[in-house]
Design an enzyme around this catalytic site. Structure first.
Site, short mmCIF file in Angstrom:
data_model
loop_
_atom_site.label_atom_id
_atom_site.label_comp_id
_atom_site.label_asym_id
_atom_site.label_seq_id
_atom_site.Cartn_x
_atom_site.Cartn_y
_atom_site.Cartn_z
N LYS A 1 -1.36 14.76 -13.78
CA LYS A 1 -2.87 14.31 -14.25
C LYS A 1 -3.57 15.30 -14.09
O LYS A 1 -3.71 15.73 -13.01
CB LYS A 1 -3.26 13.09 -13.57
CG LYS A 1 -4.57 12.45 -13.92
CD LYS A 1 -5.06 11.24 -13.16
CE LYS A 1 -5.60 11.42 -12.00
NZ LYS A 1 -7.14 11.79 -12.18
N ASP B 1 -7.27 13.06 -17.84
CA ASP B 1 -8.07 11.90 -17.29
C ASP B 1 -9.54 12.27 -17.36
O ASP B 1 -10.11 12.77 -16.46
CB ASP B 1 -7.64 11.66 -15.85
CG ASP B 1 -8.31 10.43 -15.39
OD1 ASP B 1 -9.17 9.79 -15.73
OD2 ASP B 1 -8.48 10.58 -13.99
N LYS C 1 -11.95 10.26 -19.39
CA LYS C 1 -12.59 8.94 -19.23
C LYS C 1 -13.89 9.19 -20.09
O LYS C 1 -15.06 9.07 -19.79
CB LYS C 1 -13.27 8.60 -17.78
CG LYS C 1 -12.09 8.53 -16.86
CD LYS C 1 -12.76 8.08 -15.44
CE LYS C 1 -11.78 7.90 -14.26
NZ LYS C 1 -11.16 9.15 -13.87
N ASP D 1 -19.05 7.44 -25.06
CA ASP D 1 -20.09 7.91 -25.98
C ASP D 1 -20.13 7.05 -27.15
O ASP D 1 -19.27 6.16 -27.37
CB ASP D 1 -19.88 9.53 -26.30
CG ASP D 1 -21.30 10.26 -26.42
OD1 ASP D 1 -22.07 9.58 -27.13
OD2 ASP D 1 -21.52 11.45 -25.79
N THR E 1 -12.83 1.78 -9.64
CA THR E 1 -12.32 1.49 -8.15
C THR E 1 -13.27 1.65 -7.03
O THR E 1 -13.43 1.09 -5.87
CB THR E 1 -10.94 1.64 -7.62
OG1 THR E 1 -10.82 3.01 -7.73
CG2 THR E 1 -9.87 1.02 -8.18
N ARG F 1 -3.15 12.90 -3.19
CA ARG F 1 -2.98 13.49 -1.62
C ARG F 1 -1.56 13.10 -0.98
O ARG F 1 -0.99 14.13 -0.15
CB ARG F 1 -4.21 13.30 -0.78
CG ARG F 1 -5.43 14.08 -1.29
CD ARG F 1 -6.72 13.49 -0.82
NE ARG F 1 -7.07 12.24 -1.61
CZ ARG F 1 -8.09 11.58 -1.42
NH1 ARG F 1 -8.99 11.90 -0.64
NH2 ARG F 1 -8.38 10.29 -2.18
#
Ligand code: C5P
Length: 236
Positions: A36, A63, A65, A68, A123, A215
């Site tokens: 990603k 990614d 997002k 508009d 999230t 991570r």
């Protein structure tokens, strides 16, 4: 449409510069992980980083997002589609019309296109903030399911959501509607800044089709071993 393998583990390449990414990917001698690329890396390095990672044989979830007016999103998606990425996303809150425009822009002349998924509620947004700051009166679960349904009505392939919400999305949108879930941690690893986390095994059982892992793999002492452990756990 590009159909990435169901059950993929997607590694979040949250690095500030291309050199860090190449150093990391060089550790993978046998596998070509699905990766990603987020805003940080894309804005730092531009589309060339996508072309280079693609040329090395990796599938890419870009990614960015998008959110508009429909025409702008359609035109931006046309550019991203030409980059030959495998998965891209938009915010479902941009409306059904915007999501339809995104789909139109992504679809190539030969009818193929990357997978398109929608962000439901980030999230990092709490139910309290959503209700009081954004004036969305629904519960978080209702809002996520409603946005997922809108994404399905627009013709999208699925949503990004918390692994805790994946089962609810499947219940509303059906099994074929894809769920891509970040917030994954091994039972014995730190949660970092993620508030709601789940192990790869539980994510699979809960209905995640793809897990996004940063991570726990990128910061591991042995990233290749951590990736294999994650893949094994997720695939069952
Ligand atoms: O390091 P970690 O596993 O927490 O990384 C998760 C990745 O998924 C990050 O790139 C983060 O930006 C992304 N993400 C997330 N939650 C969302 C959407 C994306 O954690 N709702």
């Amino acid at each position: 449409m590009t159909k990435p393998n169901k059950g993929d583990v997607i590694i979040a390449l949250d690095f500030p510069a291309a050199a860090d990414v190449y150093g990391f990917l060089a550790k993978f001698a046998e596998e070509k992980p699905f990766v990603k690329i987020g805003m940080e890396l894309f804005y730092a390095e531009g589309p060339q980083i996508v072309r280079e990672i693609k040329a090395r044989g990796h599938k890419i979830f870009l990614d960015l997002k998008l959110h508009d007016i429909p025409n702008t999103v359609m035109r931006a998606m046309r550019i991203l589609s030409a980059l030959d990425v495998d998965m891209v996303n938009v915010h479902a809150s941009g409306t059904i019309d915007m999501m339809k425009a995104a789909l139109e822009g992504l679809t190539r002349a030969d009818g193929t296109r990357p997978m398109l998924i929608a962000v439901t509620q980030l999230t990092s947004t709490s139910q309290e903030r959503m209700q009081q700051e954004l004036l969305v009166g629904a519960t978080m679960e209702q809002a996520v399911s409603h946005y997922a349904k809108n994404a399905m009505l627009a013709g999208l392939d699925g949503v990004v959501c918390s692994p805790l919400e994946a089962a609810g999305v499947k219940a509303v949108c059906g099994e074929a509607f894809q769920t891509v879930t970040p917030g994954i941690r091994f039972a014995d690893s730190a949660a970092d800044d993620q508030a709601r986390v789940m192990t790869p095994e539980k994510a699979r059982i809960g209905g995640s089709d793809y897990i996004v892992v940063g991570r726990p793999i990128t910061a591991a002492a042995d990233p290749v071993a951590a990736y294999r452990r994650c893949k094994l756990a997720f695939l069952g």
